[in-house]
Design a protein around this motif. Sequence first.
Motif, PDB file in Angstrom:
ATOM      1  N   LEU A 204      95.917  52.152 -23.239  1.00  0.00           N
ATOM      2  CA  LEU A 204      95.071  51.172 -22.563  1.00  0.00           C
ATOM      3  C   LEU A 204      93.616  51.626 -22.481  1.00  0.00           C
ATOM      4  O   LEU A 204      92.709  50.794 -22.430  1.00  0.00           O
ATOM      5  N   SER A 205      93.400  52.925 -22.469  1.00  0.00           N
ATOM      6  CA  SER A 205      92.020  53.423 -22.425  1.00  0.00           C
ATOM      7  C   SER A 205      91.244  53.052 -23.681  1.00  0.00           C
ATOM      8  O   SER A 205      90.004  53.073 -23.684  1.00  0.00           O
ATOM      9  N   TYR A 210      87.362  46.699 -18.619  1.00  0.00           N
ATOM     10  CA  TYR A 210      87.685  47.660 -17.556  1.00  0.00           C
ATOM     11  C   TYR A 210      89.193  47.696 -17.334  1.00  0.00           C
ATOM     12  O   TYR A 210      89.858  46.660 -17.335  1.00  0.00           O
ATOM     13  N   TRP A 211      89.741  48.898 -17.095  1.00  0.00           N
ATOM     14  CA  TRP A 211      91.149  49.060 -16.746  1.00  0.00           C
ATOM     15  C   TRP A 211      91.271  49.943 -15.505  1.00  0.00           C
ATOM     16  O   TRP A 211      90.633  50.997 -15.408  1.00  0.00           O
ATOM     17  N   ASP A 253      90.172  54.044 -11.369  1.00  0.00           N
ATOM     18  CA  ASP A 253      89.574  53.805 -12.681  1.00  0.00           C
ATOM     19  C   ASP A 253      90.341  54.574 -13.750  1.00  0.00           C
ATOM     20  O   ASP A 253      90.475  55.795 -13.656  1.00  0.00           O
ATOM     21  N   LEU A 254      90.840  53.865 -14.742  1.00  0.00           N
ATOM     22  CA  LEU A 254      91.557  54.538 -15.828  1.00  0.00           C
ATOM     23  C   LEU A 254      90.617  55.447 -16.613  1.00  0.00           C
ATOM     24  O   LEU A 254      91.026  56.518 -17.076  1.00  0.00           O
ATOM     25  N   GLY A 259      87.586  61.369 -18.839  1.00  0.00           N
ATOM     26  CA  GLY A 259      86.219  61.846 -18.821  1.00  0.00           C
ATOM     27  C   GLY A 259      85.194  60.786 -18.508  1.00  0.00           C
ATOM     28  O   GLY A 259      83.988  61.060 -18.571  1.00  0.00           O
ATOM     29  N   GLY A 260      85.617  59.559 -18.176  1.00  0.00           N
ATOM     30  CA  GLY A 260      84.663  58.509 -17.856  1.00  0.00           C
ATOM     31  C   GLY A 260      84.202  58.626 -16.408  1.00  0.00           C
ATOM     32  O   GLY A 260      84.672  59.462 -15.647  1.00  0.00           O
ATOM     33  N   LYS A 261      83.259  57.772 -16.028  1.00  0.00           N
ATOM     34  CA  LYS A 261      82.755  57.781 -14.660  1.00  0.00           C
ATOM     35  C   LYS A 261      83.270  56.582 -13.890  1.00  0.00           C
ATOM     36  O   LYS A 261      83.515  55.552 -14.459  1.00  0.00           O
TER      37      LYS A 261
END
Length: 261
Positions: A204-205, A210-211, A253-254, A259-261
């Motif tokens: 899904l990432s 947005y997930w 937040d997935l 490593g995302g914000k």
Amino acid sequence: MSLFNEPGLLSFAIDFANGKLTEEEYIKNRTGNPPWTEARELRIKNHMLFIQYLGRLSPKNRRKAISASQNITQADLMTLIPCGDSTASALIANGTHKVGLEILARYALINRITFSTAKSPAASYEYNLNLFDMFDDLGIDYIVKGSLNEALQAMESHWCVKGCVIRQFGVNDIHLRIERKLNFTIVDILKHQKWSFDAVALELSKQPGYWGYFEYPSVYHNEHFMVFVGGIDKETTTKFTDSQVIGKVRLFDLSSMFGGK
């Protein structure tokens, strides 16, 4: 102060769950009241007692309570199963139309319950994946794909709920409930484990938009679904999630897993 417009509904449900009222007495006491509003309130306020409450209800009244606790109406069932008004009424209202096994199986998937919970007088307190065996036995179509991306592509654009099995070589099957609604996508992992959560999260990432994800309690002892919700952005997806779930959940937040914000 009563929790409802009509006094006593929640107290009747609690007394029934605790064995102080028979089902006949409980139904008689709530005659003329709003349609099962106390079921949703009990599920929010005392989840374990709600499970006990469901176990004492007959199948039809149990379906009424489960659907009411999730704000699923007859009209919703007519769209999602799909079926006619007489069948939807027989499922969760006062209709006397005979309900077939295929309809009950579809109803169970929509409401995140087992087939036996939808049909059997003796409610099970354990969640299982036997519903997919019922789909096979009854010839009900569900999505079987090698990847989650393929499964998502196979979903219709209108409001729908599908059962899905992700089948990858050398890996156990992953059973999913996938829902499309109002341009949002909801993916439940059924009987999740860490490896299946990680596999679905990774797939899904890679999807656009947005997930987010959260853990959602079922109507079974010690059983939760891992639920992912996808939309255009975080703000609208969070608002949509809040409007759909029972009680309050925290949407994670997935992207933060990767490593995302």
